[in-house]
Scaffold this active site. Sequence first.
Site, short mmCIF file in Angstrom:
data_model
loop_
_atom_site.label_atom_id
_atom_site.label_comp_id
_atom_site.label_asym_id
_atom_site.label_seq_id
_atom_site.Cartn_x
_atom_site.Cartn_y
_atom_site.Cartn_z
N GLU A 1 0.81 -1.22 0.00
CA GLU A 1 0.00 0.00 0.00
C GLU A 1 0.85 1.27 0.00
O GLU A 1 0.34 2.36 0.30
CB GLU A 1 -0.93 0.01 1.22
CG GLU A 1 -1.95 -1.11 1.26
CD GLU A 1 -3.02 -1.00 0.17
OE1 GLU A 1 -2.88 -0.14 -0.72
OE2 GLU A 1 -3.98 -1.77 0.22
N HIS B 1 -7.85 -2.74 8.52
CA HIS B 1 -8.98 -3.46 7.95
C HIS B 1 -10.03 -3.67 9.03
O HIS B 1 -10.63 -4.73 9.14
CB HIS B 1 -8.53 -4.80 7.38
CG HIS B 1 -7.65 -4.70 6.18
ND1 HIS B 1 -7.10 -5.80 5.55
CD2 HIS B 1 -7.21 -3.63 5.48
CE1 HIS B 1 -6.36 -5.41 4.53
NE2 HIS B 1 -6.41 -4.10 4.46
N HIS C 1 -12.73 -2.45 1.94
CA HIS C 1 -11.30 -2.55 2.20
C HIS C 1 -10.95 -2.21 3.65
O HIS C 1 -10.44 -3.04 4.37
CB HIS C 1 -10.54 -1.64 1.23
CG HIS C 1 -9.07 -1.77 1.27
ND1 HIS C 1 -8.26 -1.44 0.19
CD2 HIS C 1 -8.21 -2.13 2.25
CE1 HIS C 1 -6.99 -1.65 0.52
NE2 HIS C 1 -6.94 -2.05 1.77
N HIS D 1 -3.22 2.55 8.46
CA HIS D 1 -4.21 1.92 7.57
C HIS D 1 -4.63 0.60 8.20
O HIS D 1 -3.76 -0.21 8.56
CB HIS D 1 -3.62 1.69 6.19
CG HIS D 1 -4.40 0.75 5.33
ND1 HIS D 1 -5.75 0.91 5.09
CD2 HIS D 1 -4.03 -0.38 4.66
CE1 HIS D 1 -6.18 -0.08 4.30
NE2 HIS D 1 -5.14 -0.87 4.04
N TYR E 1 -20.44 13.36 17.52
CA TYR E 1 -19.72 14.61 17.28
C TYR E 1 -18.22 14.43 17.05
O TYR E 1 -17.54 15.33 16.56
CB TYR E 1 -19.96 15.60 18.42
CG TYR E 1 -19.40 15.20 19.77
CD1 TYR E 1 -18.04 15.34 20.06
CD2 TYR E 1 -20.24 14.72 20.78
CE1 TYR E 1 -17.53 15.00 21.30
CE2 TYR E 1 -19.74 14.37 22.02
CZ TYR E 1 -18.38 14.52 22.28
OH TYR E 1 -17.88 14.17 23.51
N TYR F 1 -9.11 21.72 23.15
CA TYR F 1 -9.29 20.57 24.04
C TYR F 1 -7.96 20.05 24.56
O TYR F 1 -6.95 20.06 23.86
CB TYR F 1 -10.01 19.46 23.27
CG TYR F 1 -10.24 18.21 24.08
CD1 TYR F 1 -11.26 18.12 25.01
CD2 TYR F 1 -9.42 17.09 23.91
CE1 TYR F 1 -11.47 16.97 25.76
CE2 TYR F 1 -9.61 15.93 24.64
CZ TYR F 1 -10.64 15.89 25.56
OH TYR F 1 -10.84 14.74 26.29
#
Length: 226
Positions: free
Chosen positions: A87, A107, A167, A105, A126, A222
Amino acid sequence: MTSKLRETGGEVREEAAASWAAVVATARRSVADGLVVGTSGNVSARVGDLVLVTPSGVPYDRLTPDDITGVDLTGRQVLGTLVPTSELPMHLAVYRTTDARAIVHTHAVHATAVSTLVPELPLVHYMAAALGGPVRVAPYATYGTDELAEHMLRALVDRSGCLLQNHGTLTYGATLDQAYDRTAQLEWMCRLWLTASSVPGLTPSLLTEAQIAEVGERLKGYGQRR
């Protein structure tokens, strides 16, 4: 210090070694948290123009400091002998077009399920604001292709995360911790929506984009201030 970094300057060498350790730790965490199975998914971090990335098909618990795998922004391998993740086009596309310093990344099950159902994750919570707004689904394309990277970039416009149809997920951040937190939040929101929408005869209430934008402003302040 790994011998494969000897050709670089001392400061860069130390930063790369530390970043590689963090990449491996994050990859292992994704397995422990159930966001990936086996060697699926991948993690990367950028150090200057160097991209450290998990290698293809190697169990994360077997990776050592000497397995460091790095490429430049063109994809040319400059560190290590293990083949980088398939990837890599997605990772490089993000680094070339955003200020990302880290990418995760996965799955993840619930997020992948949502990617097969809707073109955009409904605004069920939110915390969508933490990813820049409604999370889009990038159309399906074969893994590891430039086509998938192009679809992903369109889904990431003004966002720090997206779903990849049939994916998984991709999120990025200024640090690996931030990128990972965004991944975990995205998976949680997908699970929340699937749970709420599965109740017979009822439809989940959704937030408006204006409400999400308001939260986005509040999130800027925050956390703890030093």
